[in-house]
Design a protein around this motif. Structure first.
Motif, PDB file in Angstrom:
ATOM      1  N   TYR A   1      -7.534  51.772  35.534  1.00 47.03           N
ATOM      2  CA  TYR A   1      -8.668  51.417  34.870  1.00 47.03           C
ATOM      3  C   TYR A   1      -8.532  50.233  34.286  1.00 47.03           C
ATOM      4  O   TYR A   1      -7.796  49.853  33.534  1.00 47.03           O
ATOM      5  CB  TYR A   1      -8.876  52.591  33.675  1.00 47.03           C
ATOM      6  N   VAL A   2      -9.421  49.183  34.847  1.00 51.91           N
ATOM      7  CA  VAL A   2      -9.459  48.055  34.275  1.00 51.91           C
ATOM      8  C   VAL A   2     -10.573  47.827  33.425  1.00 51.91           C
ATOM      9  O   VAL A   2     -11.998  48.065  33.816  1.00 51.91           O
ATOM     10  CB  VAL A   2      -9.458  46.964  35.396  1.00 51.91           C
ATOM     11  N   GLU A   3     -10.816  47.339  32.022  1.00 55.42           N
ATOM     12  CA  GLU A   3     -11.931  47.179  31.579  1.00 55.42           C
ATOM     13  C   GLU A   3     -12.763  46.139  32.050  1.00 55.42           C
ATOM     14  O   GLU A   3     -12.345  44.928  32.194  1.00 55.42           O
ATOM     15  CB  GLU A   3     -11.621  46.699  30.113  1.00 55.42           C
ATOM     16  N   ARG A   4     -14.083  46.589  32.174  1.00 57.62           N
ATOM     17  CA  ARG A   4     -15.057  45.528  32.889  1.00 57.62           C
ATOM     18  C   ARG A   4     -16.515  45.718  31.944  1.00 57.62           C
ATOM     19  O   ARG A   4     -16.302  46.989  31.681  1.00 57.62           O
ATOM     20  CB  ARG A   4     -15.186  45.692  34.444  1.00 57.62           C
TER      21      ARG A   4
ATOM     22  N   ILE B   1     -22.651  49.749  35.976  1.00 58.68           N
ATOM     23  CA  ILE B   1     -22.106  50.883  36.220  1.00 58.68           C
ATOM     24  C   ILE B   1     -20.933  51.290  35.145  1.00 58.68           C
ATOM     25  O   ILE B   1     -20.940  52.138  34.568  1.00 58.68           O
ATOM     26  CB  ILE B   1     -21.160  50.783  37.819  1.00 58.68           C
ATOM     27  N   TYR B   2     -19.924  50.249  34.873  1.00 55.73           N
ATOM     28  CA  TYR B   2     -19.079  50.511  33.609  1.00 55.73           C
ATOM     29  C   TYR B   2     -19.575  51.038  32.325  1.00 55.73           C
ATOM     30  O   TYR B   2     -19.096  51.626  31.803  1.00 55.73           O
ATOM     31  CB  TYR B   2     -18.189  49.364  33.753  1.00 55.73           C
ATOM     32  N   ASP B   3     -20.899  50.409  32.111  1.00 59.94           N
ATOM     33  CA  ASP B   3     -21.366  50.444  30.830  1.00 59.94           C
ATOM     34  C   ASP B   3     -22.071  51.883  30.791  1.00 59.94           C
ATOM     35  O   ASP B   3     -22.318  52.161  29.578  1.00 59.94           O
ATOM     36  CB  ASP B   3     -22.354  49.526  30.321  1.00 59.94           C
ATOM     37  N   LEU B   4     -22.291  52.536  31.598  1.00 61.37           N
ATOM     38  CA  LEU B   4     -22.994  54.053  31.662  1.00 61.37           C
ATOM     39  C   LEU B   4     -21.987  54.911  30.884  1.00 61.37           C
ATOM     40  O   LEU B   4     -20.564  54.548  30.866  1.00 61.37           O
ATOM     41  CB  LEU B   4     -23.096  54.621  33.047  1.00 61.37           C
ATOM     42  N   SER B   5     -22.635  55.715  30.205  1.00 57.09           N
ATOM     43  CA  SER B   5     -21.818  56.955  29.532  1.00 57.09           C
ATOM     44  C   SER B   5     -20.970  57.681  30.737  1.00 57.09           C
ATOM     45  O   SER B   5     -21.411  57.848  31.675  1.00 57.09           O
ATOM     46  CB  SER B   5     -22.581  57.520  28.370  1.00 57.09           C
TER      47      SER B   5
ATOM     48  N   SER C   1     -14.319  53.952  37.159  1.00 61.83           N
ATOM     49  CA  SER C   1     -15.046  53.059  35.952  1.00 61.83           C
ATOM     50  C   SER C   1     -15.164  53.690  35.026  1.00 61.83           C
ATOM     51  O   SER C   1     -15.824  53.279  33.967  1.00 61.83           O
ATOM     52  CB  SER C   1     -16.516  52.712  36.917  1.00 61.83           C
ATOM     53  N   THR C   2     -14.559  54.789  34.774  1.00 56.73           N
ATOM     54  CA  THR C   2     -14.713  55.523  33.517  1.00 56.73           C
ATOM     55  C   THR C   2     -13.326  55.583  32.556  1.00 56.73           C
ATOM     56  O   THR C   2     -12.278  55.687  33.248  1.00 56.73           O
ATOM     57  CB  THR C   2     -15.044  57.088  33.553  1.00 56.73           C
ATOM     58  N   ASN C   3     -13.440  54.854  31.438  1.00 61.74           N
ATOM     59  CA  ASN C   3     -12.319  55.026  30.727  1.00 61.74           C
ATOM     60  C   ASN C   3     -11.632  56.441  30.620  1.00 61.74           C
ATOM     61  O   ASN C   3     -12.443  57.105  30.189  1.00 61.74           O
ATOM     62  CB  ASN C   3     -12.963  54.486  29.289  1.00 61.74           C
ATOM     63  N   PRO C   4     -10.294  56.522  30.923  1.00 64.98           N
ATOM     64  CA  PRO C   4      -9.772  57.749  30.910  1.00 64.98           C
ATOM     65  C   PRO C   4      -9.976  58.558  29.440  1.00 64.98           C
ATOM     66  O   PRO C   4     -10.042  59.699  29.435  1.00 64.98           O
ATOM     67  CB  PRO C   4      -8.230  57.646  31.080  1.00 64.98           C
TER      68      PRO C   4
END
Ligand SMILES: Nc1ncnc2c1ncn2[C@@H]1O[C@H](COP(=O)(O)OP(=O)(O)OP(=O)(O)O)[C@@H](O)[C@H]1O
Ligand SMILES: Nc1ncnc2c1ncn2[C@@H]1O[C@H](COP(=O)(O)OP(=O)(O)OP(=O)(O)O)[C@@H](O)[C@H]1O
Ligand SMILES: [Mg+2]
Ligand SMILES: [Mg+2]
Lengths: 187, 277, 570
Positions: B8-11, B15-19, B137-140
């Motif tokens: 997981y790479v913070e971006r 897409i990444y900002d979706l819940s 794309s989802t933070n673990p």
């Protein structure tokens, strides 16, 4: 008295870590059978062991999460039909939970037999019934292909559960001290 | 050695900002759609869209290179095996037979078989980008919260969070244990015979499993001491609130899902789209 | 005066027997801890300290079943009739094992864990977490994952994790094990700060008595074989002779006072070095120091292990070891010290071949080792890992120790005497038929040492052999290592114990952020402020004593102390 479906904190932790172990073994620790492209998944031995110790809920979730996770890591997405079958097989093995007392240091030949009967039935249901049916329903896979695959999987998984699961239960029962058994020896 | 389970790479992008909940539902809806449908047109639409989403998420190719390779091998194998086992399955499904060219005996290549096999391959393949998007794309930290909010019991969701937390630790343990064994004279090289190798595998996995059992005890003690499981519900520190984009994404997935069903029910009147009659 | 204070923890004729034990582990405990007290529990390994702590937080009897007799009340609640949840509202516990504590995927989540379980709303939760993290100085690392943190930082997170909800009492089980000296000192200061700012009752279980006494402690409870044998203020404790007879290390400066012939009385206020009445003892100490003879140095030997330009990285971007050059002589006893995360364990893994293909050269007796497999190295170099759980692979103690010999194909008759000898040396003979799962942490560590000792390697690397050990076993292990060393085995020790370094290893290598900061005498490593500060080493209390007594050559004073101890005390 043991309850079949009780979920304590320990069950949850066992599920979480068990699933991590399951995924790890599933991806990295396979025993080649000599037949190309087939290997025995040691993970099912581990799953059966945990299922017997912690019950059907833990067992089912361990295989479900573990299998889904390793699929996701390897293929990008879980292959649901087989993931569900994995979960069901370990859930069914877990039904032996209340009858096994390995955690109290007891695991004899009778228990070996009992455990293996459960695991064989569980594997047959999961791999010869559930997995092929799901494959046919979801992916319309050809019938003879999926049943052949199912039978092969059933065989190898039953071997994994039978050999590795039984060994682990034996080893575990051996290290569980019985009530009031520990005394220091003179130096 | 991997520090985290998924790379997981913070971006920050659409897409990444979706819940996480949104992504989970979209993933489930769209995969359910392709799993249900046997209409290559519907599947292709979802496949193309999911590739577009994958592009939008800016996930790097090198992150997923290996997965794609595995998928390719799997699909190829499945393609060949299907033909070997049931070369006429397509004609059974569609009820017609347009021969392209014969090979030998019952092994005849027909348009029906090709459509069936290509559709099936596409069905499998289209799930992959969706899964990749969801998992990468989802933070673990957010995954467990999402699963709980999607209706799964929080205890099961937390078990999943523990899996993610301890997977890398277990891999490290595995390596350390195997190293410790080798230091004491265990020979793990490939030269050994099969039986010996099996024994060696056991020599490493058994301590790994038993040390994990000890660990389970410590962790469950810690969790008990900090009050895990005392309420019927649980809140999540890492949960992400829903925003406008989330509603849009959910709506889009729902439309695609219902659309696929509608095509099957009202246009094809069958699970299969049959262009041959 | 005692009567009007509110008791928080009250043991009355309390005993406890583990389900699997044939005899009780705790006997006739009578102990009252009052509100706002700060209490330290010490005792030999296996004396029941952790067991006592687990009774207070309810893990006993709810997680570890067994039989309780007598009564224990915590904040007025009778524990055996209560539950872990109810007790966790009153007592916050930091357990002995730092890895099992960190259950969140990030620092913030881990601190928030207790709040999540109480269904605190997210907004409110973030606020509390931020504040609590700030208390332990971790607020800038809220998103860090456990793999990115050093041991000390993980420790801070676990402190914060129990402080998020308002508990009356805090219980710490060996908070210092595995911390480097400077971090350990900070941890004690942190506990003290929490204690003062929030007026909590604090119970600390710890072997490192001297380090805990860095800050004020109200009472010290001494345990032995499951009983409380003393319950005294530190000043009185130092005046009494209990510690030594139980095999617990007293603070070094107290030992020094005794060597100098000073009668330690309560009036000296020797409980902490800060309160010690130095003026009263100054003369005696200086006189003793002046009377000590200077000892000769040992001549140099040929080198057994030599590193040239050694570098190593786990991942491409981050080098862990950077261009190391050092040489260890045959027959030496060397210590490797440095901050948490400096790369000490990594260096050991490179030497033993676990971490493969480092850059640069390693030579063993002048022969390049590059092509040697782990297996080949293991015949010459023994390695005792930091975490005992990773080395143990059999379930019974005897089998575990015998494993290495079995793998080398020895017969049972040859194996037995060697294993018995190793077990005896490590103080494990009484347990030889036990399963490993019933041992305390310190006991497990000794099993792993025994399992390497039986192989009789030429060079032994021990990664923190004394962590979690009491003084008696510490001395036994170290004296054994010394005798092993005297008979020709070279020994490399990784340690956070500065006095161990001084006492046993003339030669020290100080590692800092993957580079060698110092390679020379151990005494020098500590006297140079620059080295000591940078590598988070901590001068021992002997330095402080010497400085305050006006002795200018502290280095010599410490050397005298060590020589004296060697020649007379043992
Ligand atoms: N779960 C358990 N089951 C059975 N016996 C146990 C258990 N835990 C500890 N013991 C026994 O109780 C005794 C006291 O152990 P405890 O862990 O309290 O010691 P300790 O003083 O904390 O030691 P250390 O300083 O090494 O941590 C030991 O002899 C140990 O073998
Ligand atoms: N298997 C690994 N993969 C990647 N990085 C690692 C691995 N093991 C250790 N590290 C990193 O290498 C650095 C040095 O670790 P090492 O364990 O050698 O430190 P140490 O000096 O032994 O510390 P401590 O005193 O806490 O034991 C740390 O920053 C650690 O995060
Ligand atoms: Mg303890
Ligand atoms: Mg280390």
């Amino acid at each position: 008295m043991k309850k079949m479906f009780k979920v304590s904190t320990k069950t949850i932790v066992a599920t979480g870590l068990g699933a991590a172990l399951f995924a790890l073994l599933f991806m990295y620790v396979k025993v080649p059978t000599g037949i190309p492209e087939t290997s025995i998944q040691t993970a099912y031995g581990l799953g059966a062991f945990f299922a017997a110790l912690f019950g059907p809920i833990a067992g089912g979730l361990i295989a479900f999460i573990g299998h889904a996770l390793s699929d996701a890591l390897q293929y990008g997405s879980p292959w649901w039909s087989w993931v569900i079958a994995s979960g069901i097989s370990m859930f069914l093995v877990g039904l032996v939970h209340t009858k096994i007392r390995a955690d109290e240091g007891e695991f004899g030949w009778k228990d070996v037999l009992r455990f293996n009967i459960y695991q064989i039935i569980a594997n047959v249901i999961a791999w010869i019934v559930v997995a092929p049916v799901l494959d046919i329903v979801i992916y319309a896979e050809p019938v003879n292909l999926v049943f052949t695959q199912g039978a092969v999987a059933c065989l190898w998984n039953a071997i994994a559960c039978g050999v590795i699961g039984t060994l682990l239960l034996f080893a575990y029962a051996k290290i569980r001290p019985k009530k009031g058994s520990l005394t220091k020896e003179a130096e | 050695m991997k520090a985290k389970l998924f790379d997981y790479v913070e971006r920050h992008n659409v897409i990444y900002d979706l819940s996480g909940v949104t992504k989970l539902f979209c993933f489930l809806l769209l995969t359910a759609a392709v799993m249900f449908s046997y209409d290559i047109r519907a599947i292709a639409v979802i496949m193309v869209l999911s590739l577009v989403f994958l592009r939008m998420s800016q996930i790097q190719f090198r992150q997923i290179k290996l997965m794609l390779l595995y998928v390719l091998i799997f699909l190829l194998l499945n393609f060949v095996l299907t033909f070997v086992f049931s070369p006429t399955y397509g004609t059974e499904i569609y009820g017609t037979k347009h021969v392209l060219f014969p090979i030998a005996g019952r092994y005849v290549i027909t348009s029906e078989q090709m459509l069936y096999q290509v559709t099936k391959t596409l069905k499998y393949a289209s799930v992959v980008p969706l899964g990749i998007i969801f998992f990468l794309s989802t933070n673990p930290s957010e995954l467990a919260a999402s699963i709980n909010r999607a209706g799964v019991s929080y205890k099961a969701a937390f078990a999943f969070s523990l899996t993610l937390r301890y997977f890398p630790d277990l891999i490290r343990d595995y390596q350390d244990i195997s190293a410790a064994q080798q230091c004491r004279g265990l020979d793990l090289s490939k030269k050994e015979k099969l039986g010996r190798r099996l024994k060696n595998i056991l020599n490493i996995t058994i301590p790994l499993i038993f040390s994990t059992l000890d660990r389970i005890e410590t962790i469950s003690n810690t969790m008990d001491l900090r009050g895990f499981g005392k309420e019927k519900k649980r809140t999540w520190y890492a949960a992400k609130p829903m925003k406008g984009n989330d509603i849009f994404a959910l709506g889009l997935s729902l439309v695609l899902f219902l659309g696929t069903l509608a095509v099957s029910f009202f246009v094809n009147h069958d699970k299969f789209w049959n262009p041959f009659i | 005066m005692e009567s009007n204070r509110k008791p928080v923890i009250e043991f009355r004729d309390f005993s406890f027997q583990y389900f699997s034990q044939a005899e009780p582990t705790l006997h006739d405990i009578n102990l009252t801890i009052y509100e706002g007290e700060k209490v330290l529990v010490v005792g030999p390994s296996g004396s029941g300290k952790s067991t006592l702590g687990n009774c207070i937080n309810g893990l006993i009897p709810f997680s570890y079943p067994g039989e309780i007799e007598g009564s224990l009340t915590v904040c007025g609640i009778e524990t055996k009739k209560s539950s872990i949840f109810a007790l966790s509202q009153h007592v916050g516990t930091v357990l002995q094992d730092p890895d099992g504590q960190f259950i969140g995927l990030s620092v913030g989540e881990d601190i928030a864990f207790a709040l999540e379980n109480e269904c605190v709303k997210q907004g409110e939760m973030k606020e509390i977490v931020r504040k609590t993290a700030a208390m332990v100085n971790m607020d800038s690392l809220l998103n860090a994952s456990p793999f990115e943190l050093s041991g000390g930082q993980k420790q801070r997170v676990s402190f914060a994790g129990v402080m998020v909800h308002e508990v009356e009492a805090l219980l710490f089980d060996e908070p210092l094990a595995n911390l480097d000296p400077a971090t350990g000192k900070t941890a004690i200061e942190l506990i003290d700060q929490i204690y003062q700012d929030y007026h909590k009752t604090v119970v600390i279980i710890e072997h490192r008595l001297e380090d805990v006494l860095h800050r004020r402690i109200d009472r010290v409870i001494v345990m032995s074989e499951g009983r409380i044998v003393a319950d005294l203020s530190p000043d009185v404790l130092m005046a009494a002779d209990i510690l030594k007879t139980l095999g617990i290390r007293e603070p070094l400066y107290v030992t020094a006072l005794k060597y100098a012939g000073v009668p330690v009385t309560e009036a000296l206020r020797a409980g902490r070095i800060d309160t010690l009445d130095v003026a009263a003892v100054q003369n005696a100490i200086c006189a003793w120091d002046a009377a000590q003879p200077e000892l000769e140095k040992r001549p140099a030997n040929e080198s057994i292990l030599e590193a040239a330009g050694l570098s190593y990285r786990y991942v491409e971007q981050r080098p862990i070891l950077k261009n190391l050059n050092f040489s260890i002589e045959a027959g030496e006893m060397v210590s490797l010290v440095g901050t948490n995360g400096a790369g000490k364990s990594t260096l050991a893994k490179v030497i033993t071949g676990i971490c493969k293909d480092p850059e640069g050269n390693l030579r063993f007796h002048g022969e390049p080792m590059d092509s040697w497999t782990i297996h080949e190295r293991s015949g010459k170099i023994g390695y005792v890992m930091q975490n005992p759980n990773q080395m143990i692979c059999k379930s019974m103690i005897y089998d575990e120790v015998a494993l290495g010999l079995k793998l080398r194909g020895m017969s049972e008759e040859e194996i037995r005497p060697r294993v018995d000898k190793a077990l005896k040396i490590c103080g494990l003979s009484p347990f030889r038929k036990w399963p490993i799962s019933a041992l305390s942490f310190g006991q497990k560590k000794r099993v792993t040492i025994a399992s390497v000792l039986v192989l009789e390697p030429e060079l032994i690397i021990l990664d923190e052999p004394t962590a979690g050990q009491d003084y008696r076993h510490y001395t036994e292990i170290m004296e054994f290592l010394r005798s092993l060393n005297a008979s020709g085995t070279t020994i490399l020790l990784i340690t956070h114990d500065m006095h161990l370094m001084l006492e046993y290893t003339p030669h020290a290598i100080v590692l800092h952020a993957g580079e060698i900061l110092h390679d020379g005498t151990a005494v020098r490593a500590l006297t140079s402020d620059e080295i000591a500060y940078k590598a988070s080493l901590k001068v021992t209390s002997l330095y402080e004593l010497a400085t305050r007594a006006g002795i200018w050559d502290c280095e010599a004073f410490v050397q005298h102390f060590i020589d004296y101890e060697r020649s007379t005390a043992r």
